[in-house]
Scaffold this active site. Structure first.
Site: not given
Ligand code: CNA
Length: 261
Positions: A33, A37, A44, A111, A129, A137, A204, A228
């Site tokens: 994710a 951002t 998350f 993911q 994911h 449905c 993360s 990250n």
């Molecule tokens: P997470 O657990 O939310 O971790 C995100 C990581 O990214 C964190 O460690 C942050 O420090 C880091 N981070 C945030 N912004 C930046 C940036 N600009 N540059 C560098 N690092 C950054 O998300 P994960 O993907 O690890 O966890 C998996 C989940 C989140 C999956 O099930 C996804 O489906 C789910 N998710 C997806 C989305 C999306 O599709 N954009 C959005 C929110 C959650």
């Protein structure tokens, strides 16, 4: 500090990452994710802005919660879905697409459910994911293109319903307590298992099985670059570790890799 590899904005860490990428024959990206951002989609777990700060994941985004309270799931997911539908790929997504087009990236395991890698032009993308392009449905198991159904239901605050049997529609995303699609997961294991360089970008690494995917390849000798903002459990195994914004660092890294060859 600057590097011998490129101009002044290229730090030693980026310089080492450039050398690894240039030497790699089969690099693979594992994204989360955090890569989205900068496109305006909250993640998350980021401190202060993550979507889990205000919600209990098990209460809204688990399969059990969805079965009994789909309205709570849609209330939680609607602002995220709206952001996703409005979002555009950022410089990090575009940099990965460029790397693939230049033959320097074998594929992306993501993911994310936001479709931004494909929309940036990447073609080999494994969405472990799931995605929001379709919904199923839960009563008759018919599958529908979901954008219009979800968009219109979300706009009026309703749970999207099957146009055929009126059952509840579930987006084709993997909820907590659900198995990821096995065929996609196997493809991801094969892709990363045959890689010699793993780029972990904006994750993360707290969600399994995604978080475990790099381990067999690392044990077999693959190198790893992690970009990250916050620490992950694999930081100590990274060859290059950049706790920075992936949308700032990755384009710079890719520019350097592709500059003069
Ligand atoms: P997470 O657990 O939310 O971790 C995100 C990581 O990214 C964190 O460690 C942050 O420090 C880091 N981070 C945030 N912004 C930046 C940036 N600009 N540059 C560098 N690092 C950054 O998300 P994960 O993907 O690890 O966890 C998996 C989940 C989140 C999956 O099930 C996804 O489906 C789910 N998710 C997806 C989305 C999306 O599709 N954009 C959005 C929110 C959650």
């Amino acid at each position: 500090m600057t590097s011998a590899v490129g101009p002044a904005h290229v730090t030693d860490d980026i310089g080492r990452a450039v050398i690894l990428l240039r030497a790699s024959r089969r690099a693979v990206a594992l994204t989360g994710a955090g890569i989205s951002t900068p496109s305006g989609i909250p993640d998350f777990r980021s401190t202060g802005s993550g979507l889990w700060e205000r919600y209990d994941p098990m209460a809204v985004a688990s399969m059990t919660a969805f079965r009994y309270h789909p309205e709570a799931f849609y209330e939680w997911v609607s602002p995220l879905a709206r952001r996703i539908l409005e979002a555009k790929p950022n410089a990090a997504h575009l940099a990965l697409a460029r790397l693939e087009a230049e033959g320097r990236l074998a594929g992306i395991i993501t993911q994310n459910i936001d479709d931004l890698h494909r929309r940036a032009g990447s073609s080999h993308v494994l969405e472990i994911h799931g995605h929001l392009r379709q919904a199923t449905c839960v009563s008759c198991f018919r599958v529908f293109p979901s954008q219009d159904l979800i968009e219109s239901a979300v706009a009026v605050g309703l749970v999207p319903r099957c146009p055929v049997c009126d059952g509840v529609l579930k987006p084709n995303v993997v909820l907590f307590g659900e198995q990821p699609p096995l065929d996609v997961l196997r493809q991801a294991q094969t892709l990363i298992g045959t890689s010699d360089l793993i780029l972990v970008l904006g994750s993360s690494l707290e969600v399994t099985p995604a978080a475990l995917l790099p381990v067999p390849a690392l044990n077999a000798g693959a190198r790893m670059i992690i970009i990250n903002r916050e620490p992950t459990y694999l930081d100590e195994r990274a060859d290059v570790l950049l706790h920075q914004d992936v949308a700032e660092v990755l384009p710079c890294l890719v520019d350097e890799v592709l500059r003069n060859g």
